[in-house]
Write a protein that holds these residues in place. Structure first.
Motif, short mmCIF file in Angstrom:
data_model
loop_
_atom_site.label_atom_id
_atom_site.label_comp_id
_atom_site.label_asym_id
_atom_site.label_seq_id
_atom_site.Cartn_x
_atom_site.Cartn_y
_atom_site.Cartn_z
N MET A 122 -0.98 -8.16 -5.37
CA MET A 122 -0.61 -7.56 -6.65
C MET A 122 -1.41 -6.27 -6.78
O MET A 122 -2.63 -6.30 -6.72
CB MET A 122 -1.00 -8.55 -7.75
CG MET A 122 -0.93 -8.05 -9.15
SD MET A 122 -1.34 -9.38 -10.31
CE MET A 122 -3.11 -9.23 -10.39
N SER A 123 -0.71 -5.16 -6.92
CA SER A 123 -1.40 -3.89 -7.13
C SER A 123 -1.13 -3.44 -8.55
O SER A 123 0.01 -3.28 -8.95
CB SER A 123 -0.88 -2.82 -6.16
OG SER A 123 -1.17 -3.19 -4.84
N THR A 124 -2.21 -3.26 -9.30
CA THR A 124 -2.06 -2.88 -10.71
C THR A 124 -2.52 -1.46 -10.88
O THR A 124 -3.57 -1.07 -10.38
CB THR A 124 -2.95 -3.79 -11.59
OG1 THR A 124 -3.01 -5.06 -11.01
CG2 THR A 124 -2.41 -3.88 -12.98
N GLU A 161 12.69 2.80 -6.49
CA GLU A 161 14.00 2.19 -6.36
C GLU A 161 14.72 2.65 -5.12
O GLU A 161 15.51 1.92 -4.53
CB GLU A 161 14.84 2.50 -7.61
CG GLU A 161 14.39 1.69 -8.81
CD GLU A 161 15.24 1.94 -10.03
OE1 GLU A 161 16.43 2.26 -9.86
OE2 GLU A 161 14.73 1.81 -11.15
N ASN A 162 14.43 3.90 -4.72
CA ASN A 162 15.08 4.43 -3.51
C ASN A 162 14.39 4.01 -2.23
O ASN A 162 14.89 4.25 -1.14
CB ASN A 162 15.14 5.97 -3.57
CG ASN A 162 16.02 6.44 -4.70
OD1 ASN A 162 16.96 5.75 -5.07
ND2 ASN A 162 15.71 7.60 -5.25
N SER A 163 13.25 3.39 -2.35
CA SER A 163 12.53 2.97 -1.15
C SER A 163 12.93 1.54 -0.78
O SER A 163 13.80 0.96 -1.42
CB SER A 163 11.03 3.03 -1.41
OG SER A 163 10.68 1.99 -2.30
N ASP A 164 12.24 0.98 0.23
CA ASP A 164 12.59 -0.39 0.63
C ASP A 164 11.66 -1.42 -0.02
O ASP A 164 11.48 -2.52 0.51
CB ASP A 164 12.58 -0.53 2.14
CG ASP A 164 11.25 -0.11 2.74
OD1 ASP A 164 11.07 -0.18 3.96
OD2 ASP A 164 10.35 0.30 1.95
N PHE A 165 11.08 -1.07 -1.14
CA PHE A 165 10.15 -1.98 -1.81
C PHE A 165 10.81 -3.30 -2.19
O PHE A 165 10.21 -4.37 -2.08
CB PHE A 165 9.59 -1.29 -3.07
CG PHE A 165 8.68 -2.15 -3.90
CD1 PHE A 165 9.06 -2.64 -5.13
CD2 PHE A 165 7.41 -2.49 -3.43
CE1 PHE A 165 8.22 -3.43 -5.89
CE2 PHE A 165 6.57 -3.28 -4.18
CZ PHE A 165 6.97 -3.75 -5.42
N PHE A 166 12.06 -3.23 -2.65
CA PHE A 166 12.72 -4.45 -3.12
C PHE A 166 13.42 -5.21 -1.99
O PHE A 166 14.00 -6.25 -2.21
CB PHE A 166 13.72 -4.10 -4.22
CG PHE A 166 13.07 -3.48 -5.42
CD1 PHE A 166 13.18 -2.11 -5.65
CD2 PHE A 166 12.34 -4.25 -6.31
CE1 PHE A 166 12.56 -1.52 -6.76
CE2 PHE A 166 11.72 -3.67 -7.41
CZ PHE A 166 11.84 -2.30 -7.63
N GLN A 167 13.35 -4.67 -0.75
CA GLN A 167 14.02 -5.33 0.38
C GLN A 167 13.20 -6.52 0.85
O GLN A 167 12.07 -6.73 0.44
CB GLN A 167 14.17 -4.34 1.56
CG GLN A 167 14.76 -3.02 1.22
CD GLN A 167 16.17 -3.14 0.68
OE1 GLN A 167 16.86 -4.12 0.95
NE2 GLN A 167 16.58 -2.17 -0.11
N GLU A 205 0.79 -1.24 0.00
CA GLU A 205 0.00 0.00 0.00
C GLU A 205 0.82 1.29 0.00
O GLU A 205 0.51 2.21 -0.76
CB GLU A 205 -0.98 0.01 1.18
CG GLU A 205 -1.97 1.14 1.03
CD GLU A 205 -3.08 1.07 2.05
OE1 GLU A 205 -3.39 -0.03 2.52
OE2 GLU A 205 -3.63 2.15 2.36
N PRO A 206 1.87 1.40 0.82
CA PRO A 206 2.62 2.68 0.80
C PRO A 206 3.20 3.00 -0.57
O PRO A 206 3.31 4.18 -0.94
CB PRO A 206 3.75 2.43 1.80
CG PRO A 206 3.35 1.24 2.59
CD PRO A 206 2.42 0.44 1.77
N TYR A 207 3.53 1.97 -1.34
CA TYR A 207 4.15 2.20 -2.64
C TYR A 207 3.10 2.57 -3.67
O TYR A 207 3.37 3.32 -4.62
CB TYR A 207 4.95 0.96 -3.06
CG TYR A 207 5.83 0.50 -1.93
CD1 TYR A 207 5.45 -0.55 -1.11
CD2 TYR A 207 7.01 1.19 -1.62
CE1 TYR A 207 6.22 -0.92 -0.02
CE2 TYR A 207 7.78 0.81 -0.53
CZ TYR A 207 7.38 -0.24 0.27
OH TYR A 207 8.12 -0.60 1.35
#
Lengths: 373, 689
Positions: A328-330, A346-352, A290-292
């Motif tokens: 999954m958010s579309t 990319e700068n957030s922690d989404f991929f962590q 949700e934050p993303y």
């Protein structure tokens, strides 16, 4: 973050075939397999009063939507193999298709254990002139729309549930008063007919009215179409669907059955489509995206739809810290402003590890919704 | 696309949104509850043709029930179920299996302790006399705390087993195939022991009652959360079910075992006289909570002379002080008689009063003339219900939140919605329980008391009328078909003449008074008792049907199934199928009461049938069928069935009203499984053609 250009394969299967499919995915070494429950609707003939009259009912069937990614070289062998194994060229069993996508956040080297299946002797009816259409409507309206699509003979629609994410940030606790439940209707159509199909759906679902929904069309590479629209008695040695499938196979194309869908209302001749868009799909652990999505809304997305799915597959099973519960958010973004969003993400922690996010970007041909003039 | 506008919504805009939202939720519940209400009303008014007592009071109660259900259900979806899901999603990842199992056990125990099932059981069991089934009586009274703990433990083990089942993908079918025949065999064995005979009916009813309206959604949501994280197994989206099944079966085992353990220390069934005699006092007291409870019970079930002799050693002063204390001290009254109405109606009975006047002639009985209200002050009742609501929800929800915060240490998604949901649930539960008493249950017990008019006749002593200076010359005589004399007289009622039957014994020649007690004969005439019975059973069927439509937990389960099956499994379809099953179950339940058929004969065949049907069904449907049956006997059906059963039991003495709920829980399983067979056949047709 380095983007990877891959092929995304989506397979919509009758849930009676799901087990076979899953086992095969394991055999092939597919690292990440996403699965989501859905339903397809068909028209069913019902005989009343001892065959005197028939009426057409809408019948629902459980389907599972499987999605996985492949490097380009695996596309044809795996598609052919699956079509043969599951007999997807037969009506009523499901459909499969592939798309071009760009992925961010995929772990390194996950395709290393992928096996290329043996080449199939028989040619498969893979059509190359298909487009995919996703239509998001209020929950409860999916079947109505599905029925009109079937009655027009467009294709077999697949429906699944989602939640609208747009209003969350704006309303605070009052958001509980509005139902955010959505239904997403997916169907494939022939490229030549696609404009008419979009117009038809926009008119039928009144998507040009406020709050009614959103529709977008995206290109497909290759695929099959499930031709079983109608469930009823066959009065001949072959059903219409079998004939259609046979001719598709012979011609390796579906343009021979192009329809001109007559379109009555002059109102919608003004084609106000949205163009120059990209489809962003954020895949992450359940409850985390949700934050993303909010970031995307700040970057100009009109709304987003969240669906829950599960992540199976060899890679997922081996990493114990990951749970199979994903979401999954579309959403759809303007091409120009999408870079801003991508950078922020990319700068957030989404991929962590906490979110274990994967970003999928794909083309959108056009979209339509209510636009205040 | 332009970025969206953000900003606070003004009160002006907010109010219509809240109003629309509230309106939709309330109207949904109104639709669900209207069936049962209209049905009871119309049946009593049109079929039985008996007017409703306290109609306004009942109507208010029903309004509260609708409001309460609306709040409660919304609270379930906003707060309680998301909490359960979050636990199921996050806990297995963050904790070891052992810890998680302990948590599951703890959850099951807390859930049972939180929900007030035991008082329902005590009410239902009140028709069984202490001397008829001492063990049964003692379990419900002296050992009631043990009973609750044992049931709680049973549910805890069930939740534990259920969660382990998800983690390790154990199929449900073998578990059921193992449990059900075991329970039936155990019950059959209990049936042949005179003391345990009533107990097994209690045990099976316990199983149906345990999973209450708060426990069920939490457990279902927890199960769903877990299965989503494991992603294993066939039809994994459906296998979040099965825990409710276990939580309905395992407590039966637990209660039966408790009975067996306590059997040796319990006196055997005996006659009333022997049980309440002085010689038996030591043994008899063992069955009650304490000596006071024993005395209170004895007072109500003997003539004052017997009580004076047996319990008070012939000492009138002690007897008097006992009565005086009870009558004048509300606290003592409530301790001795949790239902004060029983004492009140006993002590104001004319004959009892006469006996007391004779026995205690040397003492002043003036205190009995002081009017006493035995009603609970209205404020107190509301406070009790509020405490009930808080007790039902806060321990459970609180434990879940605590566990999540301590173990997972993550930020809570949508915490404000969850809190709002909890507030709604508490408010809903409170309003619902308040309304049930005066609304549905009131209607139900009225109908229950009047129900046996379908096949026998009842009198209405509260509507009796005394005619003073009765002149015998107004009495006419007619002859019946069989040649008997039928005497009657006429009275002028408004503009019409009404015929009143004349019975010699009701005429008092000394005072010149005739007392007329209105009587209504069997509904379809004395020759048609069987048809009357058919009317009764039809009533039972539609009662079960209508009550099930209003059950909140079933609605919650239906919505969850619809969500998880992407709409192929319609909520309405599930509710209607289960409702039909409950209706059939109630037919057998009422048949049992009227004809006094042992429960085992009615329970074993359907349970064996569904165990066999399991082998023809998919795991998916087994989970749905067995769980929805466990869910269905909930806060609407249970009080209604018990009120009706008790009402009927009053008029059909010597019959037990236990076991109806157990029957109402087994037929829905069959209904759903059978319909599942048809669905699966249709499904596979698509891909085969």
């Amino acid at each position: 973050m380095k983007p990877e250009k891959l092929i995304k394969v989506t397979c919509i299967l009758s849930n009676l075939l799901s087990d076979t499919f899953r086992k095969e995915m394991e055999n092939l070494g597919i690292p990440l397999l996403f699965v989501q429950p859905s339903r397809s609707v068909l028209l069913k003939e019902k005989r009343i009063i001892l065959d005197y009259r028939t009426s057409t009912l809408l019948q629902e069937f459980r389907r599972d939507i499987f999605r996985f990614y492949l490097p380009k070289k695996f596309e044809l062998p795996i598609l052919s193999h699956l079509i043969h194994l599951l007999e997807l060229n037969q009506p009523g069993r499901g459909s499969i298709y592939s798309e071009d996508v760009t992925l961010f956040g995929l772990p390194q080297g996950i395709f290393s254990s992928l096996k290329i299946p043996a080449e199939e002797k028989r040619k498969v009816p893979l059509l190359s002139d298909l487009v995919g259409i996703n239509c998001i409507v209020q929950r409860g309206e999916g079947n109505i729309l599905g029925r009109s699509v079937l009655e027009r003979g467009i294709s077999v629609p697949t429906l699944f549930y989602g939640r609208g994410m747009g209003l969350r940030g704006k309303l605070g606790i009052l958001r509980v008063t509005i139902s955010l439940e959505k239904e997403i209707l997916f169907l494939t159509a022939q490229k030549q007919d696609s404009a008419d199909v979009i117009n038809f759906i926009v008119h039928n679902a009144r998507l040009n009215h406020p709050g009614k929904g959103f529709i977008y069309m995206f290109p497909l590479r290759k695929g099959t179409m499930d031709t079983r629209i109608y469930l009823g008695r066959t009065r001949h040695l072959a059903s219409m669907e079998q004939i259609i499938t046979a001719i598709d196979e012979l011609k390796q194309a579906s343009d021979w059955r192009r329809k001109t869908i007559p379109f009555a209302s002059p109102r919608n001749r003004r084609k106000r489509y949205l163009k120059s868009l990209l489809n962003y799909t954020l895949l992450g652990n359940e409850g985390e995206t949700e934050p993303y999505v909010k970031m995307a809304m700040d970057a100009g997305a009109g709304g987003a739809t969240l669906s829950r799915l599960q992540c199976l597959g060899k890679f997922s099973a081996e990493s114990t810290s990951r749970s199979a519960a994903k979401e999954m958010s579309t959403l759809v973004l303007n091409r120009e402003t999408s870079n801003i969003f991508q950078e922020k993400l990319e700068n957030s922690d989404f991929f962590q590890e906490g979110v274990a996010g994967i970003l999928e970007v794909s083309e959108v041909d056009l979209a339509s919704t209510y636009l205040p003039s | 696309m332009k970025p969206g506008k953000s900003g606070k919504v003004s009160i002006q805009n907010a109010l219509p949104m809240v109003f629309q939202y509230g309106k939709k939720k309330i109207s949904d519940q109104l639709k669900a509850v209207s069936f049962i209400v209209l049905y009871l009303l119309l049946f009593q008014l049109l079929v039985l043709r008996i007017p409703i007592d306290n109609a306004l009071y009942a109507a208010l109660g029903i309004g509260l029930v609708v409001l309460g259900l609306a709040f409660f259900l919304e609270g379930l979806f906003l707060g309680i179920m998301p909490l359960g899901e979050l636990c199921g999603l996050w806990l297995p990842q963050k904790t070891k299996t052992v810890l998680f199992s302990l948590f599951a056990l703890f959850l099951g125990v807390v859930a049972t302790l939180a929900e007030p099932a035991i008082s329902i059981l005590q009410t239902a069991g009140s028709s069984i006399k202490a001397w008829e089934a001492p063990l049964f009586f003692s379990i419900l009274n002296r050992y009631s705390n043990f009973l609750v703990l044992v049931i709680a433990l049973g549910v805890g083990i069930a939740v534990l087993l259920g969660m382990l089942r998800f983690l390790y993908s154990w199929p449900l079918r073998p578990l059921i195939t193992l449990l059900v025949p075991l329970l039936l065999a155990y019950s059959a064995w209990a049936y042949f022991d005179p003391n345990l005979r009533h107990l097994y009916a209690l045990a099976w009813d316990c199983g149906g009652i345990t999973t209450g309206p708060v426990t069920v959604p939490i457990i279902v949501a927890l199960g769903l959360g877990i299965t989503r994280t494991t992603g294993k197994g066939t039809d994994s989206s459906m296998s979040g079910l099965g825990v409710i099944t276990l939580a309905s079966l395992i407590p039966v085992l637990a209660v039966l075992t408790l009975g067996v353990i306590l059997n040796s220390s319990s006196p055997d069934p005996t006659s009333r006289e022997r049980f309440l005699s002085k010689e038996m006092e030591k043994e008899a007291v063992k069955v009650f909570r304490n000596r006071d409870h024993y005395l209170s019970y004895a007072v109500l079930h003997q003539s004052p002379a017997e009580t004076l002799q047996n319990q008070f050693d012939g000492d009138p002063e002690e007897f008097l002080s006992f009565l005086k204390e009870t009558y004048t001290n509300p606290k003592i009254l409530r301790e001795r008689y949790p239902n004060p109405e029983l004492f009140h109606s006993w002590i104001t009975d004319k004959e009892i009063r006469e006996d007391l006047n004779i026995l205690l002639a040397d003492f002043d009985l003036g205190f009995l003339d002081a009017p006493r209200t035995f009603q609970v002050p209205p404020g107190q009742n509301s406070i009790n219900k509020l405490m009930l609501a808080l007790r039902a929800i806060i321990p459970l929800a609180g434990s879940l939140i605590l566990v999540l915060l301590l173990v997972v240490k993550k930020r809570f998604p949508l915490f404000d919605e969850i809190l709002l949901g909890l507030v709604f649930s508490i408010a809903g539960f409170f309003l619902f329980s308040l309304g049930m008493d005066s609304g549905l249950t009131n209607l139900g017990s009225q109908t229950g008391k009047n129900l046996h008019i379908t096949f026998s006749s009842i009198t209405f002593p509260e509507r009796s009328k005394t005619y003073k200076k009765f002149d015998l010359s107004v009495v006419y005589t007619a002859y019946t078909d069989t040649g008997e004399r039928y005497e009657f007289f006429l009275i002028k009622d408004g503009d019409t003449l009404k015929e009143i039957p004349f019975y010699r014994e009701r005429y008092n020649p000394d005072s010149g008074e005739y007392t007329h007690i209105p009587e209504r004969g069997p509904l379809l005439g004395t020759e048609n008792r069987l048809s009357g019975l058919a009317v009764l059973l039809t009533f039972a069927f539609f009662l079960g049907l209508a009550a099930t439509l209003a059950e909140p937990s079933l609605q919650a389960l239906g919505v969850t199934l619809e969500e998880v099956s992407a709409g192929t499994f319609h909520k309405g379809y599930l509710i209607h199928t289960v409702a039909i099953g409950v209706g059939i179950g109630l037919i057998f339940g009422f048949l049992r009461i009227v004809m006094d058929i042992p429960l085992l004969w009615l329970l074993a065949p359907p349970y064996l049938l569904v165990t066999v049907l399991n082998f023809f069904s998919t795991e998916e449907f087994i989970g749905i069928a067995w769980d929805s049956a466990g869910v269905t006997t909930g806060p609407v059906t249970v009080p209604l069935v018990i009120a009706l059963g008790l009402g009927m039991g009053e008029t059909l003495p010597g019959v037990e009203s236990f076991g109806i709920l157990a029957l109402a829980s087994v037929y829905p399983i069959a209904a759903v499984l059978i319909s599942g067979l048809f669905i699966n056949r249709a499904k596979s047709r698509v891909i085969k053609e």
